[in-house]
Design a protein around this motif. Structure first.
Motif, PDB file in Angstrom:
ATOM      1  N   GLN A  70       0.802  -1.219   0.000  1.00  0.00           N
ATOM      2  CA  GLN A  70       0.000   0.000   0.000  1.00  0.00           C
ATOM      3  C   GLN A  70       0.839   1.275   0.000  1.00  0.00           C
ATOM      4  N   PHE A  71       2.137   1.151   0.231  1.00  0.00           N
ATOM      5  CA  PHE A  71       2.993   2.332   0.261  1.00  0.00           C
ATOM      6  C   PHE A  71       3.961   2.381  -0.912  1.00  0.00           C
ATOM      7  N   THR A  72       3.687   1.600  -1.929  1.00  0.00           N
ATOM      8  CA  THR A  72       4.519   1.656  -3.131  1.00  0.00           C
ATOM      9  C   THR A  72       4.207   2.932  -3.907  1.00  0.00           C
ATOM     10  N   ALA A  73       5.173   3.363  -4.694  1.00  0.00           N
ATOM     11  CA  ALA A  73       5.003   4.615  -5.444  1.00  0.00           C
ATOM     12  C   ALA A  73       3.837   4.548  -6.410  1.00  0.00           C
TER      13      ALA A  73
ATOM     14  N   PRO B  85      -1.016   8.356  -8.577  1.00  0.00           N
ATOM     15  CA  PRO B  85      -2.190   9.027  -9.150  1.00  0.00           C
ATOM     16  C   PRO B  85      -2.553  10.346  -8.472  1.00  0.00           C
ATOM     17  N   PHE B  86      -2.166  10.521  -7.222  1.00  0.00           N
ATOM     18  CA  PHE B  86      -2.523  11.758  -6.527  1.00  0.00           C
ATOM     19  C   PHE B  86      -1.615  12.920  -6.918  1.00  0.00           C
TER      20      PHE B  86
ATOM     21  N   ASN C 246      -6.442   1.580  -5.360  1.00  0.00           N
ATOM     22  CA  ASN C 246      -5.629   2.005  -4.211  1.00  0.00           C
ATOM     23  C   ASN C 246      -6.512   2.585  -3.106  1.00  0.00           C
ATOM     24  N   PRO C 247      -7.402   1.776  -2.526  1.00  0.00           N
ATOM     25  CA  PRO C 247      -8.356   2.316  -1.544  1.00  0.00           C
ATOM     26  C   PRO C 247      -7.708   2.882  -0.289  1.00  0.00           C
ATOM     27  N   VAL C 248      -6.641   2.231   0.212  1.00  0.00           N
ATOM     28  CA  VAL C 248      -6.012   2.708   1.442  1.00  0.00           C
ATOM     29  C   VAL C 248      -5.345   4.070   1.239  1.00  0.00           C
TER      30      VAL C 248
ATOM     31  N   ALA D 274     -13.592   7.071  -1.972  1.00  0.00           N
ATOM     32  CA  ALA D 274     -13.922   5.670  -2.239  1.00  0.00           C
ATOM     33  C   ALA D 274     -13.968   5.402  -3.738  1.00  0.00           C
ATOM     34  N   GLN D 275     -14.476   6.362  -4.507  1.00  0.00           N
ATOM     35  CA  GLN D 275     -14.519   6.192  -5.953  1.00  0.00           C
ATOM     36  C   GLN D 275     -13.109   6.155  -6.549  1.00  0.00           C
TER      37      GLN D 275
END
Length: 294
Positions: free
Chosen positions: A46-49, A54-55, A237-239, A229-230
């Protein structure tokens, strides 16, 4: 024996050592829990680049995050203003000299406080849709705002009532002796002081309003949590998406608390600067004077 020793026994050397030990253990437990969560998420990648990249894309923010942020701020702003207005009204009505007004306002307030906000949102959304009370694109916003106003205005009404009742009774007695009417007493003397005193509680309730806008997720209202959530569902990548949403919500709450704190400080400093300048002149008071008095 002093009053302080009755209410609180100062800890001795052993007690202080024990308290420090408890504090260290709690801090270590929190650090351990944080580290466990980090390693658990890291093991799932969950902490991969790739999960966070996307953010950095403006398209993601324009498509998902910013519309949700706008929806949250819009619903919160309208709800806060409406809750404060109706809360003030019903708080004052609960202090009316007329028993039927007090009982009616009290019944409405108690009923509004007893209804869960989410159930109220769902009911209003269905009601508005069935009877076409609002345009279809405004149904969710109307349900969220009205539900939040109904519930939070009932809470603020109690805050207002408690704030006014906490003021010294001598002020009311002095105002009545000077001949001030009830509306003058409330508007010129009691409310300005009560607002300053109850501002911390009002700030807390405003933060609650802001957070409760997330309940609009259940009736398809586009707000920050729904948008997060969307994003998570669309990009896998929900987390990370929910972490970003949580940081934005925390930032909004901190900003709201900071703004309210600044307003409170200005109100308090303004009252100190005025000092006795706020005393009403005798010629400004409208009284039902005794016979023979002009």
């Amino acid at each position: 024996m002093s009053g302080a020793s009755v209410l609180f026994d100062a800890p001795g050397p052993r007690a202080r050592l024990r308290h420090h030990l408890y504090s260290v253990l709690v801090v270590l437990a929190l650090i351990g829990a944080g580290w466990w969560l980090y390693t658990a998420f890291a093991a799932k990648g969950q902490f991969t680049a790739a999960k966070w990249e996307p953010f950095l894309d403006s398209q993601v923010w324009e498509t998902y995050i910013l519309p949700g942020l706008e929806g949250t701020i819009t619903a919160a702003a309208i709800s806060i203003v409406g809750s404060v207005i109706f809360g003030m009204i019903f708080g004052i009505l609960r202090l009316s000299d007329h028993a039927w007004v007090r009982w009616t306002a009290g019944t409405i307030v108690e009923l509004a406080r007893a209804i869960p906000v989410l159930i109220l949102m769902i009911f209003l959304f269905s009601f508005f849709a069935d009877y076409k009370v609002f345009p279809s694109d405004q149904l969710a916003l109307a349900a969220v705002v009205i539900a939040l106003i109904i519930y939070n205005s009932s809470v603020i009404a109690e805050i207002v009532r408690a704030g006014i009742l906490s003021l010294p009774k001598g002020q009311t007695e002095a105002a009545v002796a000077l001949g001030l009417r009830k509306n003058q007493l409330m508007r010129l003397i009691l409310l300005p002081q009560a607002v300053t005193a109850m501002l911390p509680a009002l700030v807390s309730q405003m933060v609650v309003v802001l957070k409760d806008t997330a309940l609009g997720y259940q009736i398809t209202y586009v707000e920050l949590v729904r948008s997060g959530a969307q994003v998570g569902a669309a990009l896998g990548n929900p987390v990370p998406a929910l972490i970003v949403v949580a940081l934005l919500m925390i930032s909004l709450n901190i900003a709201l608390s900071f703004l309210a704190t600044r307003i409170e400080k200005r109100l308090r400093s303004g009252r100190r600067k005025k000092g006795g300048a706020g005393v009403l002149g005798a010629d400004t008071i409208v009284t039902d004077a005794a016979p023979g008095v002009d």
